[in-house]
Motif scaffolding. Structure first.
Motif, PDB file in Angstrom:
ATOM      1  N   LEU A 188     -21.227  95.849 137.921  1.00  0.00           N
ATOM      2  CA  LEU A 188     -20.502  96.128 136.683  1.00  0.00           C
ATOM      3  C   LEU A 188     -19.616  94.928 136.370  1.00  0.00           C
ATOM      4  O   LEU A 188     -18.635  94.679 137.074  1.00  0.00           O
ATOM      5  N   ASP A 189     -19.986  94.153 135.345  1.00  0.00           N
ATOM      6  CA  ASP A 189     -19.240  92.935 135.032  1.00  0.00           C
ATOM      7  C   ASP A 189     -18.085  93.251 134.082  1.00  0.00           C
ATOM      8  O   ASP A 189     -18.297  93.492 132.899  1.00  0.00           O
ATOM      9  N   GLU A 190     -16.888  93.271 134.620  1.00  0.00           N
ATOM     10  CA  GLU A 190     -15.661  93.530 133.873  1.00  0.00           C
ATOM     11  C   GLU A 190     -15.780  94.725 132.919  1.00  0.00           C
ATOM     12  O   GLU A 190     -15.611  94.584 131.713  1.00  0.00           O
ATOM     13  N   PRO A 191     -16.048  95.912 133.463  1.00  0.00           N
ATOM     14  CA  PRO A 191     -16.136  97.086 132.588  1.00  0.00           C
ATOM     15  C   PRO A 191     -14.796  97.380 131.924  1.00  0.00           C
ATOM     16  O   PRO A 191     -14.748  98.064 130.907  1.00  0.00           O
ATOM     17  N   TRP A 223     -23.566  93.984 131.403  1.00  0.00           N
ATOM     18  CA  TRP A 223     -22.968  92.722 130.953  1.00  0.00           C
ATOM     19  C   TRP A 223     -21.557  92.979 130.453  1.00  0.00           C
ATOM     20  O   TRP A 223     -21.222  94.091 130.029  1.00  0.00           O
ATOM     21  N   GLN A 224     -20.772  91.904 130.513  1.00  0.00           N
ATOM     22  CA  GLN A 224     -19.386  91.980 130.065  1.00  0.00           C
ATOM     23  C   GLN A 224     -19.330  92.426 128.597  1.00  0.00           C
ATOM     24  O   GLN A 224     -18.520  93.265 128.245  1.00  0.00           O
ATOM     25  N   GLU A 225     -20.192  91.860 127.765  1.00  0.00           N
ATOM     26  CA  GLU A 225     -20.290  92.285 126.366  1.00  0.00           C
ATOM     27  C   GLU A 225     -21.702  92.829 126.154  1.00  0.00           C
ATOM     28  O   GLU A 225     -22.626  92.071 125.901  1.00  0.00           O
ATOM     29  N   LYS A 255     -17.534  84.605 138.418  1.00  0.00           N
ATOM     30  CA  LYS A 255     -17.892  85.991 138.744  1.00  0.00           C
ATOM     31  C   LYS A 255     -19.178  86.404 138.035  1.00  0.00           C
ATOM     32  O   LYS A 255     -20.101  86.937 138.654  1.00  0.00           O
ATOM     33  N   SER A 256     -19.232  86.131 136.719  1.00  0.00           N
ATOM     34  CA  SER A 256     -20.444  86.502 135.974  1.00  0.00           C
ATOM     35  C   SER A 256     -21.633  85.687 136.469  1.00  0.00           C
ATOM     36  O   SER A 256     -22.749  86.211 136.577  1.00  0.00           O
ATOM     37  N   THR A 257     -21.389  84.431 136.802  1.00  0.00           N
ATOM     38  CA  THR A 257     -22.465  83.578 137.319  1.00  0.00           C
ATOM     39  C   THR A 257     -23.088  84.202 138.564  1.00  0.00           C
ATOM     40  O   THR A 257     -24.311  84.254 138.695  1.00  0.00           O
TER      41      THR A 257
HETATM   42 MG   LIG Z   1     -17.358  86.832 133.381  1.00  0.00          MG
END
Ligand SMILES: [Mg+2]
Ligand SMILES: Nc1ncnc2c1ncn2[C@@H]1O[C@H](COP(=O)(O)OP(=O)(O)O)[C@@H](O)[C@H]1O
Lengths: 241, 311
Positions: free
Chosen positions: A159-162, A89-91, A45-47
């Motif tokens: 929105l990556d895993e907010p 970003w996720q973090e 997913k992030s990729t």
């Molecule tokens: Mg990810």
């Protein structure tokens, strides 16, 4: 014309990791559409987010990414951002010496900082002058990142895993941000591994084995995701929708 | 324009509060080269300043229990292109005193200027001193600045210092600070420097945590570009029970610049604890990507990150 078209995307890591991460992935999003991307950890997913944003080291081996019909594959992050794509970003990373107020007005000096902070559930009187550095908790930092995305009025916000991380943001917090995006007319690619979050969206897609294996009504996609077929099926039992 | 007016104008350009120089409630000392141009003292503050053959010598005392309500402004400069300025300062804060010093050292036209400072500071028990020093060395890089400072902080005393040189060229800078902290004393040393061209930055800061529960922090933020060089040595010794020290050095390097960080932590008492972190390298990739995803160009992003780190 679609806002975003991802066509037959293949992404491979050269010799590192498991090799082919995305394997012919296609995805379409309309203007102002809220689209949830569901997938278990490590499915890519992030990729996909990094590929759409144009991050360093993320160039597809095959396939193309179009924004409003035009290929953006050759553009760098800031050029894509200026066309209307942005992401969280996720973090989220920390910055020394930059106040929340300055951070939220990086690109838009006249922005209503207090209204943005209210939207993400932070008291402006307390947070305006705080620094976007290590003194913030994970949850506070995530909220500020979401506020900064809202300040941009982008055509597409990824929105990556907010909703993930140590300091969980509640579903209500996410709903508020999504509603604000809708008001801005921004489309949202909402990346998550929790099916209940996907239900906020207009449409949803499930990522498995490098492809979208199921796409459409969020309730149906969430059901499919919950049944966890794709974890073992290698794409055989999943039918493309 | 008189020399004082000219110095005041430069002082203001360098971020100084020129109004404070004419304010009867604020003390100040302004000197150009080896001439004292203006000074004022306030109740509870004794200043004995003299002109010497090479510069200025001053003995400054904040009397027992006196907490100065307004900052004391110091302005040392040289308005000529060449010359030597040697500042000798002895500062004492008597028991329970508190003072905030704001110093500006300005050499706007310097092509061949040496500025040497030799200072000793004694902070008595329960006294507190803040010392902010901002430098402006002009655009030519023709300044050599050699500040040497030895501080002792008494029981429950506090000493905070902040050195900033982030506009214009640096030239050659060789800072040498030592602070000895007594029982329950707290000290924080911060330095921020931005080097360009062939600037050469050497910073050596040493904190001796001598008393029980003494606390110390050395924080250094350096950015260098072009062919500049920087070497930062942060030394903390924990010599008593309960002493806590930390050395935090960050250097952002661009172009052909070369940076070194030497954190030295030493503990002579098992009840003391000293930690350090040093980060040297180009601008963080994730920080860059985040700002670029907000639409900033790579150049704008570097600028925001470096300015933030030096703030
Ligand atoms: Mg990810
Ligand atoms: N640049 C890379 N180099 C090597 N492996 C990578 C790289 N990027 C992603 N991967 C691998 O690809 C897989 C998918 O990662 P990711 O996109 O972070 O998954 P998700 O966000 O769905 O949890 C993981 O196995 C990860 O280790």
């Amino acid at each position: 014309m679609a806002l975003l078209s991802v066509n037959d995307l293949v992404f491979e890591t050269n010799g590192k990791g498991r090799g082919r991460i995305l394997d012919g992935l296609s995805l379409t999003m309309e203007h102002a559409e809220v689209h949830a991307l569901l997938g278990t950890n490590g499915t890519g997913k992030s990729t996909l987010a990094y590929l759409i944003m144009g991050c360093e080291g993320y160039r597809p081996a095959v396939g193309e990414i179009l924004l409003e019909g035009a290929s953006i594959g050759h553009l760098r992050i800031h050029e894509r951002a200026r066309l209307g794509i942005t992401m969280t970003w996720q973090e989220p990373v920390r910055f020394e010496g930059i106040s929340v107020a300055d951070y939220l007005s990086l690109r838009n000096p006249g922005v209503d900082i207090d209204a943005l902070l209210d939207l993400v559930g932070l008291n402006p009187a307390i947070y305006r002058s705080r620094m976007v550095d290590r003194s913030l908790s994970g949850g506070e930092r995530k909220r500020i990142e979401l506020a900064s995305i809202l300040s941009l009025h982008s055509k597409l916000a990824i929105l990556d895993e907010p909703d993930s991380g140590i300091d969980l943001l509640s579903t209500k917090d996410i709903v508020n941000v999504i509603e604000a995006c809708r008001k801005n007319g921004s489309a949202v690619l909402l990346i998550t591994h929790r099916e209940e979050i996907a239900l906020i969206a207009d449409r949803a897609s499930q990522l498995c084995n490098g492809r979208i294996v199921c796409s459409g009504n969020p309730i149906r996609v969430a059901e499919h995701y919950k049944s966890r077929h794709c974890m073992t099926c290698n794409g055989v039992e999943c039918h493309y929708v | 324009m008189s020399e004082l007016e000219e110095l005041t104008a430069c002082f203001e350009n360098a971020g100084g509060n020129a109004g404070a120089l004419s304010d009867a409630a604020s003390a100040h000392l302004a000197a150009s080269g080896h001439r004292i141009l203006s000074s004022r003292t306030v109740e509870g503050l004794d200043v004995d300043a003299r002109e010497t053959s090479e510069g200025i010598s001053a003995v400054v005392t904040v009397r027992r229990g006196v907490k100065l309500p307004n900052p004391v402004h110091l302005c040392f400069g040289m308005l000529h292109a060449e010359g030597l300025q040697r500042i000798e300062m002895q500062v004492a804060l008597e028991e329970g005193a508190a003072a905030h010093f704001i110093a500006h050292c300005i050499f706007p036209k310097a092509e061949k200027v040496r500025h040497i400072m030799d200072a000793s500071v004694r902070i008595a028990d329960n006294a507190e001193m803040r010392y902010e020093e901002t430098h402006y060395h002009g655009p030519y890089g023709g300044v050599e600045v050699v500040p040497k400072l030895a501080v002792t902080v008494g029981r429950n005393g506090r000493y905070f210092t902040d050195f900033t040189l982030t506009t214009g060229r640096v030239g050659t800078l060789a800072i040498d600070y030592t602070v000895e902290a007594g029982e329950d004393a707290v000290t924080e040393l911060t330095a921020r420097v931005f080097g360009h061209g062939k600037d050469d930055i050497r910073i050596r800061e040493r904190v001796l945590l001598a008393g029980k529960n003494a606390r110390g922090l050395i924080k250094t933020r350096i950015a260098i570009e072009d062919d500049a060089t920087a070497e930062v040595t942060g030394i903390t010794e924990g010599n008593a029970a309960g002493a806590r020290g930390h050395v935090d050095c960050m250097e952002i390097v661009k172009d052909r610049a070369v940076a070194r960080a030497v954190p030295i932590v030493e503990v002579h008492d098992p009840g003391a604890k000293v930690t350090h972190e040093a980060a040297i390298g180009s601008v963080d990739k994730r920080q860059m990507e985040t700002l670029m995803a907000h639409g900033l160009s790579p150049e704008e992003a570097v600028d925001v990150i470096v300015k933030g780190a030096l703030r």
